[in-house]
Write a protein that holds these residues in place. Sequence first.
Motif, mmCIF file in Angstrom:
data_model
loop_
_atom_site.group_PDB
_atom_site.id
_atom_site.type_symbol
_atom_site.label_atom_id
_atom_site.label_comp_id
_atom_site.label_asym_id
_atom_site.label_seq_id
_atom_site.Cartn_x
_atom_site.Cartn_y
_atom_site.Cartn_z
ATOM 1 N N LEU A 12 -6.121 -33.807 -5.116
ATOM 2 C CA LEU A 12 -6.375 -34.715 -3.997
ATOM 3 C C LEU A 12 -7.059 -33.930 -2.879
ATOM 4 C CD1 LEU A 12 -2.893 -36.470 -3.908
ATOM 5 C CD2 LEU A 12 -5.027 -37.492 -4.689
ATOM 6 N N LEU A 13 -7.945 -34.619 -2.166
ATOM 7 C CA LEU A 13 -8.630 -33.991 -1.041
ATOM 8 C C LEU A 13 -8.097 -34.562 0.264
ATOM 9 C CD1 LEU A 13 -12.304 -34.133 -2.374
ATOM 10 C CD2 LEU A 13 -10.750 -32.171 -2.407
ATOM 11 N N LYS A 14 -8.052 -33.726 1.260
ATOM 12 C CA LYS A 14 -7.647 -34.194 2.589
ATOM 13 C C LYS A 14 -8.826 -34.873 3.254
ATOM 14 C CE LYS A 14 -4.127 -30.677 3.327
ATOM 15 N NZ LYS A 14 -3.723 -29.550 4.140
ATOM 16 N N PRO A 15 -8.641 -35.830 4.053
ATOM 17 C CA PRO A 15 -7.385 -36.481 4.412
ATOM 18 C C PRO A 15 -6.885 -37.349 3.259
ATOM 19 C CG PRO A 15 -9.190 -37.625 5.454
ATOM 20 C CD PRO A 15 -9.784 -36.439 4.729
ATOM 21 N N LEU A 16 -5.565 -37.357 3.057
ATOM 22 C CA LEU A 16 -4.966 -38.111 1.969
ATOM 23 C C LEU A 16 -5.022 -39.603 2.241
ATOM 24 C CD1 LEU A 16 -1.797 -35.934 1.272
ATOM 25 C CD2 LEU A 16 -3.939 -35.962 0.005
ATOM 26 N N GLU A 17 -5.323 -40.351 1.190
ATOM 27 C CA GLU A 17 -5.345 -41.806 1.276
ATOM 28 C C GLU A 17 -4.345 -42.348 0.259
ATOM 29 O OE1 GLU A 17 -9.279 -43.388 0.743
ATOM 30 O OE2 GLU A 17 -10.167 -41.724 1.856
ATOM 31 N N ASP A 18 -3.596 -43.371 0.648
ATOM 32 C CA ASP A 18 -2.595 -43.961 -0.251
ATOM 33 C C ASP A 18 -3.214 -44.410 -1.567
ATOM 34 O OD1 ASP A 18 -0.578 -43.497 1.539
ATOM 35 O OD2 ASP A 18 -0.499 -45.562 2.306
ATOM 36 N N SER A 19 -4.377 -45.006 -1.507
ATOM 37 C CA SER A 19 -5.012 -45.500 -2.733
ATOM 38 C C SER A 19 -5.346 -44.343 -3.680
ATOM 39 C CB SER A 19 -6.269 -46.306 -2.406
ATOM 40 O OG SER A 19 -7.240 -45.479 -1.784
ATOM 41 N N LYS A 20 -5.760 -43.193 -3.124
ATOM 42 C CA LYS A 20 -6.082 -42.025 -3.961
ATOM 43 C C LYS A 20 -4.813 -41.414 -4.564
ATOM 44 C CE LYS A 20 -10.524 -41.973 -3.402
ATOM 45 N NZ LYS A 20 -11.412 -42.291 -4.504
ATOM 46 N N ILE A 21 -3.730 -41.427 -3.800
ATOM 47 C CA ILE A 21 -2.450 -40.925 -4.320
ATOM 48 C C ILE A 21 -1.985 -41.810 -5.470
ATOM 49 C CG2 ILE A 21 -0.002 -40.547 -3.796
ATOM 50 C CD1 ILE A 21 -0.897 -39.767 -0.951
ATOM 51 N N ASP A 22 -2.062 -43.135 -5.278
ATOM 52 C CA ASP A 22 -1.674 -44.074 -6.336
ATOM 53 C C ASP A 22 -2.531 -43.887 -7.583
ATOM 54 O OD1 ASP A 22 0.296 -45.154 -4.752
ATOM 55 O OD2 ASP A 22 -0.934 -46.849 -4.066
ATOM 56 N N GLU A 23 -3.816 -43.690 -7.379
ATOM 57 C CA GLU A 23 -4.742 -43.471 -8.492
ATOM 58 C C GLU A 23 -4.364 -42.205 -9.259
ATOM 59 O OE1 GLU A 23 -9.328 -42.100 -8.740
ATOM 60 O OE2 GLU A 23 -8.942 -43.844 -7.456
#
Length: 169
Positions: A12-23
């Motif tokens: 994951l790249l910063k800034p973290l996004e909820d959608s990217k974490i879920d993905e």
Amino acid sequence: MEAHRLHPAHYLLKPLEDSKIDEALDWIRQKQAPSVTPVYPQPKRIMIKHRIDSSFDAHEWHTECVDPGEIVFIAKNKSVNNLKIQLANGNVLERVNGTIKDWENKYAGLGLVQIHRSHLINLTHLKSLKPRGNEGEDYKVALKNCPSELAVGPEYLELFREKLHKGVL
């Protein structure tokens, strides 16, 4: 480079996004191999080889064809390395080779649960779980079609209760 040596499952790249974490989590769940014990197909009949004593102290091996649902409990025979299997019809198969763990693993889908270091019961035959009376917090189980009551080992009680509450019956 250090992260790659650790074999990351995703990044994951910063800034973290909820959608990217879920993905990322969805990808990991799909790709991760399940860490389960091998599942054996559950047979309709089990061939159980057991030893009986015949006349003149001879030993004969017999093979019984058993419906797994008829198994009430399996117990380790004391001081010998074999098992006894109690069937719902009252028959007892003595001197069966194997261990409690072998039976629990191979036939896990049949509702066989270890309740003591030397007892494995078929949950479908459970009648009651009750305290052993004046013997403290220990418990015993009563089983349908069986006059024997079996002790529940203290180290197995919590897991046994969990399985009962989950509706394994």
